[in-house]
Design a protein around this motif. Structure first.
Motif, PDB file in Angstrom:
ATOM      1  N   ASP A 208       0.864  -1.182   0.000  1.00 52.15           N
ATOM      2  CA  ASP A 208       0.000   0.000   0.000  1.00 52.15           C
ATOM      3  C   ASP A 208       0.897   1.227   0.000  1.00 52.15           C
ATOM      4  OD1 ASP A 208      -2.947  -0.840   0.294  1.00 52.15           O
ATOM      5  OD2 ASP A 208      -1.857  -2.179   1.627  1.00 52.15           O
ATOM      6  N   ASN A 228      -1.503   1.099  -4.971  1.00 51.09           N
ATOM      7  CA  ASN A 228      -1.668   0.050  -3.963  1.00 51.09           C
ATOM      8  C   ASN A 228      -1.866  -1.255  -4.717  1.00 51.09           C
ATOM      9  OD1 ASN A 228      -1.769   2.030  -1.879  1.00 51.09           O
ATOM     10  ND2 ASN A 228      -3.897   2.417  -2.444  1.00 51.09           N
ATOM     11  N   THR A 248      -4.566  -7.209  -7.619  1.00 52.04           N
ATOM     12  CA  THR A 248      -5.459  -6.063  -7.547  1.00 52.04           C
ATOM     13  C   THR A 248      -4.615  -4.790  -7.518  1.00 52.04           C
ATOM     14  OG1 THR A 248      -6.872  -7.434  -6.189  1.00 52.04           O
ATOM     15  CG2 THR A 248      -7.464  -5.127  -6.343  1.00 52.04           C
ATOM     16  N   TRP A 249      -4.968  -3.841  -8.338  1.00 52.77           N
ATOM     17  CA  TRP A 249      -4.227  -2.596  -8.460  1.00 52.77           C
ATOM     18  C   TRP A 249      -5.196  -1.453  -8.182  1.00 52.77           C
ATOM     19  CZ3 TRP A 249       0.849  -1.927 -10.930  1.00 52.77           C
ATOM     20  CH2 TRP A 249       1.229  -0.586 -11.062  1.00 52.77           C
ATOM     21  N   GLU A 250      -4.897  -0.690  -7.124  1.00 48.94           N
ATOM     22  CA  GLU A 250      -5.735   0.477  -6.817  1.00 48.94           C
ATOM     23  C   GLU A 250      -4.899   1.721  -7.049  1.00 48.94           C
ATOM     24  OE1 GLU A 250      -8.527   1.944  -3.091  1.00 48.94           O
ATOM     25  OE2 GLU A 250      -6.451   1.458  -2.746  1.00 48.94           O
ATOM     26  N   GLN A 251      -5.442   2.654  -7.807  1.00 46.28           N
ATOM     27  CA  GLN A 251      -4.657   3.806  -8.220  1.00 46.28           C
ATOM     28  C   GLN A 251      -5.434   5.105  -7.991  1.00 46.28           C
ATOM     29  OE1 GLN A 251      -1.432   3.978  -9.624  1.00 46.28           O
ATOM     30  NE2 GLN A 251      -1.812   6.143  -9.231  1.00 46.28           N
ATOM     31  N   ASN A 252      -4.811   6.007  -7.237  1.00 46.89           N
ATOM     32  CA  ASN A 252      -5.374   7.350  -7.085  1.00 46.89           C
ATOM     33  C   ASN A 252      -5.236   8.088  -8.412  1.00 46.89           C
ATOM     34  OD1 ASN A 252      -5.994   9.960  -6.307  1.00 46.89           O
ATOM     35  ND2 ASN A 252      -4.068  10.284  -5.202  1.00 46.89           N
ATOM     36  N   TYR A 259     -10.522   7.149  -7.938  1.00 51.74           N
ATOM     37  CA  TYR A 259      -9.627   5.987  -7.956  1.00 51.74           C
ATOM     38  C   TYR A 259     -10.025   5.032  -9.072  1.00 51.74           C
ATOM     39  CZ  TYR A 259      -7.615   6.971  -3.364  1.00 51.74           C
ATOM     40  OH  TYR A 259      -6.938   7.526  -2.322  1.00 51.74           O
ATOM     41  N   GLU A 261      -9.585   0.884  -9.977  1.00 51.00           N
ATOM     42  CA  GLU A 261      -9.212  -0.384  -9.355  1.00 51.00           C
ATOM     43  C   GLU A 261      -9.395  -1.495 -10.380  1.00 51.00           C
ATOM     44  OE1 GLU A 261     -10.745  -0.817  -5.313  1.00 51.00           O
ATOM     45  OE2 GLU A 261     -10.800  -2.965  -5.701  1.00 51.00           O
ATOM     46  N   LYS A 277     -13.915   4.707  -9.020  1.00 51.18           N
ATOM     47  CA  LYS A 277     -14.593   5.081  -7.784  1.00 51.18           C
ATOM     48  C   LYS A 277     -14.386   6.552  -7.500  1.00 51.18           C
ATOM     49  CE  LYS A 277     -14.132   0.502  -5.870  1.00 51.18           C
ATOM     50  NZ  LYS A 277     -13.843  -0.337  -4.730  1.00 51.18           N
ATOM     51  N   GLU A 289     -19.486   4.487  -7.505  1.00 54.39           N
ATOM     52  CA  GLU A 289     -18.599   3.671  -8.320  1.00 54.39           C
ATOM     53  C   GLU A 289     -19.301   3.118  -9.542  1.00 54.39           C
ATOM     54  OE1 GLU A 289     -17.532  -0.295  -6.753  1.00 54.39           O
ATOM     55  OE2 GLU A 289     -18.576   0.326  -4.961  1.00 54.39           O
TER      56      GLU A 289
END
Lengths: 414, 129
Positions: A208, A228, A248-252, A259, A261, A277, A289
């Motif tokens: 993260d 993340n 899993t890829w979470e991106q601001n 975001y 994801e 999101k 979302e």
């Protein structure tokens, strides 16, 4: 008087709209296969939520919620016998609390609980338990230890999966107290393991990297745009091999408010889901979302298995106390593949660290005006007090537990 | 007039209870089906009614021989929804002869179901009353 009437009108209007939607939409049925594997899905979700809360490893967290379906045509069950009308259900609550046992050292306990399945009647405590229903509960508990100075967390505990009723159409399943789990975080990297007796079930590695102000990181700037990423490996049976892997890829994308994801299965399945999101406030108490999920249907044709896939588009609105969703990827994955119907989840969750409040996994806390009001009582003059996110010309005050730091916006100060 | 103030409050509380208890529609909607069949034919014997599904899956519902003019016992099953029923019968008043089957799809809403089987020419007519 007026207040109650308008409240009632609002409630009845919402109910009417929900019923109209429920009546108009022809929901797709859910399959016994989804219900049969939901124990593993729930245990995995518990651990991923625990991972989110252990990013800080201190403070507290509460969560509760349940799906509310007004019509029994919304989540029919597709068994070999036909299409049964009834209700899929999921009731959940979770809690975590930690206290400082020595300077910078926090110890805590956590408990996650889910009761879910399908039943012929809607209920809150006492189901119908019919020939086709399934009720299962999963409990995850553990103890946590966090060293704030060294920035690491260790948590471990057990998971109990209990089948309270199994209809005739579901495969046999043992009740089990024998799942154990452990979680280790060092700074922004964490690892989780889940075992059934001596066999592993899940390994998850998470980075993260995004800078989160709630845990002492940056409020803005390039560090908040770091991704993340997590890799989860699953083993569904008693053999030692890996059955599936998901990244899993979470991106601001913008100011910790927008975001993206993406979830991708590394085995043959490939792309799993993507979500965009939007959180009006980075504290994530309210969220919108839009999601896209790739469904894979396996069909047995003569001797070979043929798989078809299609894309399921949907979305959800989370309003802190209630969440509305249609074909959302989260519900497809966690609510037995429910689709084609509007779902309402009555829910609430809130995390806290050092008195700041935020939603699970949020990077920043909610603006808290109560602290500012407290300062006012202590005799500070009115003109100095402005909320944190006020215009640039005004002097800014940052409040934390009675200590006030000031950045002077104008020089002189008579 | 003073008492009237509480009416919206009570209604609001009631609405909250309904919502929080996950709705309680099963208090006034049937979640099981109770089936009884009447053999209204003159020359057919009903051997039973099954629920049939895919892959030759079936479940017996009425497992009883019903002679012309008779009715079966009431059997309750957890079947509410869309199902295909299979009627097993013979073309003789005493149950002898070759067993035949007739299938029909129904949407069952639950509650008491009274099924009347009539003969119409060469085929049987299903009617829920």
């Amino acid at each position: 008087m007026f207040y109650y009437i308008s409240g009632m009108q609002f409630v009845s209007r919402v109910l009417f709209v929900l019923l109209a939607f429920a009546g108009l939409t022809l929901a797709d049925g859910i399959t016994p296969a989804f219900l049969a594997k939901d124990g593993a899905v729930t245990r995995d979700r518990h651990l991923s939520e625990i991972r989110d809360i252990m990013l800080g490893g201190r403070g507290g967290f509460i969560d509760f919620g349940f799906y509310y379906l007004p019509a029994r045509t919304q989540t029919p069950l597709l068994s070999d016998y036909g299409k049964h009308e009834g209700y899929a259900f999921n009731h959940h609550f979770a809690g975590f609390g930690a206290g400082e046992v020595a300077p910078y050292k926090h110890m805590g306990a956590l408990l996650w609980f889910d009761r879910s399945g399908w039943d012929g009647e809607d209920f809150f405590l006492f189901p119908q338990y019919n020939d086709f229903s399934l009720q299962r509960s999963v409990v995850t508990w553990g103890l946590t230890f966090t060293d704030v100075k060294m920035d690491w967390t260790f948590a471990a505990g057990m998971q109990h999966q209990n089948l309270e009723h199994r209809g005739k159409i579901y495969p046999y399943e043992d009740d089990s107290l024998a799942y154990s789990w452990a979680h280790l975080r060092f700074s922004k990297a964490s690892a989780q393991a889940n075992f059934y007796k001596a066999d592993w079930r899940l390994f998850r590695f998470s980075l993260d990297l995004e800078s989160r102000a709630v845990y002492g990181g940056k409020k803005s700037g390039p560090l908040t745009y770091l991704p993340n990423v997590s890799l989860a490996m699953y083993n569904d049976d008693d053999e030692k091999d890996i059955d599936s892997m998901r990244v899993t890829w979470e991106q601001n994308l913008y100011g910790q408010q927008l975001y993206a994801e993406v979830a991708y299965d590394l085995n043959d399945a490939g792309f799993h889901s993507a979500a965009l999101k939007f959180y009006p406030d980075p504290s994530r108490m309210i969220g919108f979302e839009a999601t896209c999920l790739r469904r894979i249907k396996k069909k047995i044709e003569e001797d070979r298995v043929e798989s078809e896939d299609d894309l399921l588009w949907g979305g959800a609105i989370d309003l802190l106390f209630v969440r509305f969703a249609y074909n959302a990827a989260y519900d497809y994955d966690n609510f037995f593949g429910a689709k084609g119907t509007f779902l309402a989840e009555i829910k609430f969750n809130l995390a806290t660290v050092d008195g700041w409040l935020f939603g699970r996994r949020a990077p920043r806390s909610a603006p808290m005006e109560t602290d500012i009001i407290k300062q006012k009582d202590n005799g500070a003059t009115k003109s100095e007090i402005t909320p944190l996110n006020s215009g640039s010309g005004a002097p800014k005050t940052i409040e934390a537990k009675g200590i006030r730091y000031e950045k002077a916006g104008s020089e002189g100060g008579n | 007039m003073k008492k009237m103030k509480f009416v919206p409050l009570v209604l609001a509380l009631f609405a909250c209870c309904m919502a929080l208890s996950g709705c309680l529609s099963h208090w006034f909607v049937d979640s099981t089906s109770r089936l009884q069949v009447l053999n209204d034919t003159a020359d057919c014997t009903l051997l039973g009614i099954d629920v049939v599904g895919s892959d030759s899956t079936y479940k017996k519902w009425i497992d009883e021989t019903v002679f012309p003019g008779e009715r079966s016992r009431v059997v309750e099953e957890d079947l509410v929804g869309d199902f295909t029923l299979r009627l097993r019968y013979t073309k003789s008043p005493d149950g002898s002869g070759k067993e035949r089957v007739a299938t029909e799809s129904f949407s069952l809403d639950g509650g008491s179901l009274f099924l009347v089987i009539k003969s119409e020419g060469d085929s049987l007519l299903w009617k829920f009353k």
